[in-house]
Design a protein around this motif. Structure first.
Motif: not given
Length: 567
Positions: A308-312, A504-506, A528-532
Motif C-alpha cells: 500500500x505504501x509503495x503504491x502511494x 482498506x487500501x489502494x 488485489x486482495x486486501x492491498x486493494x
C-alpha cells in the motif's frame, strides 16, 4: 508423521519477467492465471512462508453463480447476486467494480478446478451475512476446499504457512464439519459420524503417508501445488522496497533479500497482492482506533502495508482505510494469539456486554458488522470498553469454546490467572469481578432471560436472520440462539476486537488497475486482495468475500495484463 524440514531460499537476482506478483496468498492464483495466458511470471513473498493470511483463514470463498454451487444443488445465479449487492453495497463502491467481480467469478473458479488439484464443497446453509436483503441467499454462496493432502507438495510443504486452526488429533475439519462438531454434546447422532469420518481420514491418511488439511491451509496448499506444477518461481524472504517507474508507468520493482537489493523489470505490470496493514499499528491507530493492540490481529505477521505504501509513493489513491474484516475473539494470553470465536456468540445461554454491563449488539451478527458497531460507539464518544461474553455451566457443558476448550472441559487456569476469565456463583459477584455496575449487569441478565424464555430478542433481534441461526443450536426451540442462563455458576471471558485483515487500501477499478486521486490509471500497476480497497465498500456480503476478491481480481489483473497495458 512426515518430517517437515527447512528449505533453502531461492536467491533473488536482477531479472525481467512479464508479470511480477507481490504476495503469495491469493497471488498464487494470479500467477497461475498469468501463466495460462502465456506470461512469464514471478511471485515474491516477504515472509519465509507461502500462503499469506489465506492459509490462516477459514478458507472459504464467496463467488456467486459458480459451477461448484450449480453441481451441488444450488439455484444461485449472478443475476440474483447482482440484486443482492446492489441493495447491500449501494454507492459505497462503484458498481462497475463489483459487477466485474460477479461477471468473472465463475471463470475464476473454473480456473482453480482446471489448474490445481483442489476439489471444492458448497457450505450449504452458510447464509449470506445480509440474506434478508433482496437477492440474498439463506442457503449461502460460500465454497471451500475439500480436505487436501499436503503430501502433494513434497518437500515444498515446509514452505507452506502453518495454521493454528488445528484439532487435538489429526483430522481435517471443514466449516460444515465444525458446525456440527461444535454440537457434539447436544446432537451426537448428527455430529459423531462426521467426527469419526474426519478422524478416520486424518489418522488413516497418516498411515498411508498422507497429511490431510482443511480450511485456508488446504486452499493455499492446492494453489501452491498448481504454481509448482507450472514451474512458476517463488522467492521467499524477499520484500518489496519500492516500485520502479518510467514516466507515469510502473515498469518493475526493487526488492530486498538478505540485505541485498535486486531489480525485477516487469514488461506487463506489477500486481500488488501482499495483504493489508494488519500489523502496522501506526496506520491502524491513525485510520481506525487507538484502542487496537498489536497482538489482536489474526492475519499474517508480515502484513505491514508495504505494498500500500509503495503504491502511494507512485501516486495511488486510497479508500476505506477505516475498515477491516473485524472478528471478535477471546483475548490472548500474554505472548499468545487471540482465540478464534466462530459459533460462540450465536449459541444459546450466552450474551455479550460492554463496560457498562449492558448488551450493545446482536451477538450473532456477522463479525464485520459487530466490529463496526464497536467503532461506531467509540466515534460517538461512548466506547464499548472491555467486552465480556457471559455464559453458564450448561453452555460450558454443551459447546466447544475458542476451538480448544471442549464440552465439560474446565476453562484453562491460565485464563483465570491472566484475568481474561472469571467465575462466580451469582450475577452480582461476577459483576464485581469484571468491574461493571452490579445493578445494571443484573438487570441486563434478567432482561435477557425474560426474552430468551419467550424465544424472541425484542431488543437486538438476535436469532432473526438465517446467518444468526446457522451457528446456533438447532436442538433448541423456539430459538436456536436464545436460552435463559441458569443462576450459577456463571462465567465471563474477555472478548477483543480482532480482525482477519484490513480491507482498506489502494483504490482500484474493475480491471484491478490502481487509480490516482483524479481517477486516472497508473499504467502497469494492479492491486488485489486486501492491498486493494474492498470492492464492496464497507460491507461484507458473505463468508469468503475477502478471499474471493483476491482470487477473482487476481484473475482479472492477469487477463488484463496479458492483453497489454492499454485500455
Amino acid at each position: 508423521m512426515t518430517e517437515v524440514r527447512e528449505l533453502p531460499t531461492t536467491r533473488a537476482e536482477d531479472t525481467t519477467v512479464d508479470l511480477l506478483v507481490i504476495g503469495s496468498g491469493t497471488g498464487l492464483l494470479t500467477a497461475t492465471a498469468a501463466d495460462e495466458q502465456g506470461l512469464s511470471t514471478l511471485i515474491v513473498e516477504k515472509s519465509e512462508y507461502v500462503g499469506g493470511s489465506m492459509a490462516l483463514s477459514g478458507g472459504a470463498f464467496w463467488i456467486p453463480g459458480n459451477a461448484v454451487l450449480a453441481e451441488q444443488g444450488s439455484s444461485d445465479s449472478t443475476e440474483q447476486a447482482s440484486t443482492y449487492l446492489e441493495n447491500l453495497v449501494g454507492d459505497a463502491s462503484p458498481r462497475a467494480r463489483w459487477q466485474a467481480y460477479l461477471d468473472q467469478g465463475r471463470a475464476t473458479v473454473d480456473l482453480m478446478r482446471r489448474a490445481t488439484p483442489l476439489e471444492f464443497i458448497w457450505a450449504k446453509g452458510y447464509a449470506d451475512y445480509h440474506s434478508n436483503l433482496p437477492g440474498g441467499s439463506d442457503q449461502g454462496r460460500s465454497v471451500e476446499s475439500s480436505p487436501f493432502d499436503l503430501g502433494v507438495l513434497g518437500d515444498e510443504r515446509a514452505r507452506l504457512r502453518p495454521t493454528s486452526m488445528s484439532a487435538p488429533v489429526p483430522m481435517p475439519i471443514t466449516s460444515p464439519d465444525y458446525r456440527w462438531m461444535n454440537l457434539m454434546a447436544k446432537a451426537p447422532a448428527k455430529a459423531l459420524p462426521k467426527v469419526v469420518k474426519r478422524v478416520a481420514q486424518g489418522v488413516g491418511g497418516l498411515a498411508l503417508g498422507r497429511h490431510y488439511a482443511a480450511t485456508g491451509q488446504a486452499l493455499a496448499a492446492g494453489l501452491y501445488a498448481g504454481v509448482l506444477d507450472r514451474g512458476i518461481p517463488v522467492w521467499t524472504k524477499t520484500a518489496l522496497q519500492r516500485l520502479v517507474t518510467d514516466g507515469d508507468t510502473v515498469t518493475g520493482a526493487v526488492l530486498v533479500q538478505d540485505g541485498r537489493e535486486v531489480t525485477v523489470t516487469a514488461r506487463r505490470g506489477v500486481v500488488l497482492a501482499a495483504g493489508g496493514f494488519d500489523h502496522d499499528m501506526v496506520m491502524r491507530h491513525r485510520y481506525q482506533s487507538e484502542s487496537l493492540q498489536e497482538e489482536w490481529p489474526l492475519g499474517a505477521e508480515s502484513n505491514t502495508g508495504d505494498a500500500i505504501k509503495a503504491g502511494v509513493e507512485v501516486g495511488a489513491d486510497l479508500a476505506h482505510l477505516e475498515e477491516a474484516w473485524w472478528f471478535p475473539s477471546v483475548a490472548p494470553l500474554p505472548g499468545g494469539d487471540p482465540g478464534v470465536m466462530l459459533a460462540e456468540r450465536s449459541l444459546p445461554g450466552s450474551f455479550i456486554i460492554d463496560r457498562h454491563g449492558r448488551r450493545f449488539v446482536n451477538e450473532s451478527t456477522d463479525y464485520m458488522t459487530f466490529g463496526q458497531e464497536v467503532l461506531r460507539r467509540e466515534g460517538a464518544g461512548d466506547p464499548v470498553g472491555t467486552m465480556w461474553i457471559i455464559f453458564d455451566q450448561e453452555y460450558r457443558n454443551s459447546y466447544v469454546f475458542a476451538t480448544e476448550v471442549f464440552p465439560r472441559m474446565p476453562i484453562p487456569q491460565a485464563w483465570f490467572d491472566a484475568g481474561i476469565a472469571h467465575q462466580a456463583d451469582t450475577a452480582a459477584e461476577l459483576a464485581e469481578l469484571i468491574d461493571v455496575p452490579v445493578e445494571t449487569f443484573v438487570a441486563t441478565g434478567r432482561r435477557f432471560n425474560e426474552m430468551a424464555a419467550a424465544g424472541r430478542d425484542a431488543d437486538l433481534d438476535r436469532g432473526e436472520s438465517a446467518y444468526d441461526r446457522y451457528y446456533g443450536d438447532p436442538t433448541r426451540s423456539p430459538s436456536p440462539n436464545l436460552r435463559p442462563l441458569d443462576e450459577g455458576p456463571l462465567y465471563a471471558v474477555q472478548v477483543v476486537m480482532s480482525d482477519l485483515g484490513t480491507c482498506g487500501g489502494l483504490r482500484a477499478d474493475e480491471h484491478a488497475r490502481v487509480l490516482r486521486e483524479d481517477g486516472t490509471v497508473i499504467t502497469g500497476l494492479y492491486a488485489t486482495g486486501n492491498t486493494a480497497a474492498n470492492a464492496f465498500g464497507d460491507r461484507y456480503p458473505g463468508a469468503g468475500a475477502t478471499i474471493g476478491q483476491g482470487l477473482v481480481f487476481g484473475d482479472i489483473a492477469a487477463r488484463h495484463a496479458a492483453g497489454g497495458r492499454e485500455g
